[in-house]
Design a protein around this motif. Structure first.
Motif, mmCIF file in Angstrom:
data_model
loop_
_atom_site.group_PDB
_atom_site.id
_atom_site.type_symbol
_atom_site.label_atom_id
_atom_site.label_comp_id
_atom_site.label_asym_id
_atom_site.label_seq_id
_atom_site.Cartn_x
_atom_site.Cartn_y
_atom_site.Cartn_z
ATOM 1 N N PHE A 25 0.976 -1.132 -0.027
ATOM 2 C CA PHE A 25 -0.083 -0.011 -0.188
ATOM 3 C C PHE A 25 0.966 1.207 0.027
ATOM 4 O O PHE A 25 2.063 1.176 0.694
ATOM 5 C CB PHE A 25 -1.140 0.021 1.263
ATOM 6 C CG PHE A 25 -2.192 0.707 1.086
ATOM 7 C CD1 PHE A 25 -2.428 1.904 1.704
ATOM 8 C CD2 PHE A 25 -3.216 0.197 0.608
ATOM 9 C CE1 PHE A 25 -3.572 2.522 1.602
ATOM 10 C CE2 PHE A 25 -4.203 0.763 0.286
ATOM 11 C CZ PHE A 25 -4.551 1.862 1.018
ATOM 12 N N SER A 26 0.312 2.329 -0.745
ATOM 13 C CA SER A 26 1.129 3.604 -0.734
ATOM 14 C C SER A 26 0.101 4.642 -0.423
ATOM 15 O O SER A 26 -1.114 4.719 -0.582
ATOM 16 C CB SER A 26 1.863 3.745 -1.904
ATOM 17 O OG SER A 26 0.889 4.097 -2.915
ATOM 18 N N VAL A 27 0.533 5.756 0.384
ATOM 19 C CA VAL A 27 -0.230 6.793 0.784
ATOM 20 C C VAL A 27 0.407 8.166 0.680
ATOM 21 O O VAL A 27 1.760 8.122 0.590
ATOM 22 C CB VAL A 27 -0.546 6.676 2.258
ATOM 23 C CG1 VAL A 27 -1.340 8.174 2.599
ATOM 24 C CG2 VAL A 27 -1.422 5.570 2.679
ATOM 25 N N ARG A 28 -0.406 9.121 -0.109
ATOM 26 C CA ARG A 28 0.293 10.427 -0.216
ATOM 27 C C ARG A 28 -0.503 11.402 0.860
ATOM 28 O O ARG A 28 -1.733 11.409 0.598
ATOM 29 C CB ARG A 28 0.027 11.061 -1.827
ATOM 30 C CG ARG A 28 0.774 10.063 -2.854
ATOM 31 C CD ARG A 28 0.425 10.242 -4.107
ATOM 32 N NE ARG A 28 1.029 9.493 -4.952
ATOM 33 C CZ ARG A 28 0.354 8.168 -5.592
ATOM 34 N NH1 ARG A 28 -0.477 7.824 -5.134
ATOM 35 N NH2 ARG A 28 1.052 7.538 -6.398
ATOM 36 N N ARG A 29 0.523 12.117 1.446
ATOM 37 C CA ARG A 29 -0.352 12.758 2.364
ATOM 38 C C ARG A 29 0.012 14.310 2.220
ATOM 39 O O ARG A 29 1.121 14.807 2.144
ATOM 40 C CB ARG A 29 -0.088 12.499 3.878
ATOM 41 C CG ARG A 29 -0.731 13.451 4.925
ATOM 42 C CD ARG A 29 -0.268 13.044 6.204
ATOM 43 N NE ARG A 29 -0.888 11.528 6.478
ATOM 44 C CZ ARG A 29 -0.560 10.839 7.563
ATOM 45 N NH1 ARG A 29 0.257 11.107 8.211
ATOM 46 N NH2 ARG A 29 -1.147 9.489 7.462
#
Length: 313
Positions: free
Chosen positions: A43-47
């Protein structure tokens, strides 16, 4: 859920501000934020919110772009129970589904186009997992998760959960561009989603060459979830967030197929944020951390055994 919630306990951290790059834009743009993608394995997340140069946009204090993630059979989202106070969470999916449970007794599957609003108020605990029918086969998950800081007078209201199916979200066509008004009012539409202060959240999909004039509100930001667009003489690339200056009548033009999320509203004032807790009072967060450590928060109905420990400082 936060991106840290998606990780193992060892990856939990109190500081929610991911690394971002910043640049200035035209006279209509105060700041352009380029988030750095955080890889959590499958999983990847951009905040983009919060960050060191922009803590809030209207009442919005947290903005995560999840995925798109590809999960093999037997794996998927499995976020154990964790607490929140003095905020409201908003979950919106482009693909996939999440099974929500919480300590007020909610059991709800969210699917693309729906909107989940969870009001933490004085304190709520929830988990986010997936149904066995989903995890039993290869699947995708892609969406946005946002937090709203509650106004001071509503910070300690009773916790609650609201689910709004896709069919209840008002939609229209503006200059041939399909728009959905998820929260607040714009383009003559009023969303049924409950609000506690002036709040705006809408999405639109533009084809190459199409233009859209954005609605005005005290504070605004546009997140480009897909594509490339033009704002005056500034080209905006995919996954960037544009923080607007106090300019009226801003028009965007799509240079490719674009999906945008526009958030905003009235300024909420300064807030403290630590792990999953947001409050106007630092001592309230200190108390919440102690209460979670001492097991004083209510249990998630139907998910009473597991939990995410308070991260070590």
């Amino acid at each position: 859920m936060t991106s840290t919630d998606l990780s193992t306990p060892d990856q939990q951290q109190a500081d929610l501000e991911h690394e971002c790059d910043f640049s200035n834009g035209c006279d209509a743009i105060k700041l352009i934020i380029t988030p750095r993608s955080t890889d959590l394995g499958e999983f990847s997340v951009r905040r983009t919110l919060p960050n060191r140069q922009c803590k809030t946009v209207g009442p919005w204090i947290f903005f995560d772009h999840m995925g798109p993630a590809e999960f093999a059979a037997g794996s998927g989202i499995n976020v154990r129970p964790h607490p929140h106070i003095n905020l409201a969470t908003v979950t919106y999916l482009f693909e996939g589904e999440i099974l929500h449970r919480d300590s007020v007794g909610s059991l709800q599957t969210i699917t693309p186009g729906d909107l989940n609003l969870m009001v933490a108020g004085s304190g709520i605990v929830h988990s986010e997992r997936e149904r066995p029918e989903v995890t039993g086969q290869p699947h995708r998950l892609h969406g946005l998760q946002l937090w709203l800081a509650l106004p001071v007078e509503f910070e300690e209201i009773a916790p609650a959960f609201y689910h709004y199916p896709a069919a209840t979200i008002p939609a229209t066509i503006v200059n041939e561009v399909p728009v959905r008004v998820l929260i607040g009012s714009a383009y003559g539409l009023l969303s049924p989603v409950k609000t506690y202060s002036e709040t705006l959240y809408l999405e639109a999909e533009l084809q190459p060459g199409q233009t859209l004039e954005l609605p005005d509100t005290e504070e605004r930001a546009l997140y480009l979830a897909k594509g490339t667009l033009q704002i005056k003489d500034q080209q905006i690339e995919e996954f960037n967030m544009v923080i607007f200056a106090a300019a009226e009548g801003v028009t965007i033009q799509a240079l490719s197929h674009c999906r945008i999320a526009l958030i905003g509203g009235a300024a909420i004032g300064p807030r403290f944020i630590d792990w999953n807790f947001v409050s106007s009072r630092k001592e309230r967060i200190t108390q919440a951390k102690q209460d979670w450590q001492d097991g004083k928060f209510p249990k998630v109905v139907g998910d009473e055994v597991e939990f995410i420990p308070l991260p070590k400082v």
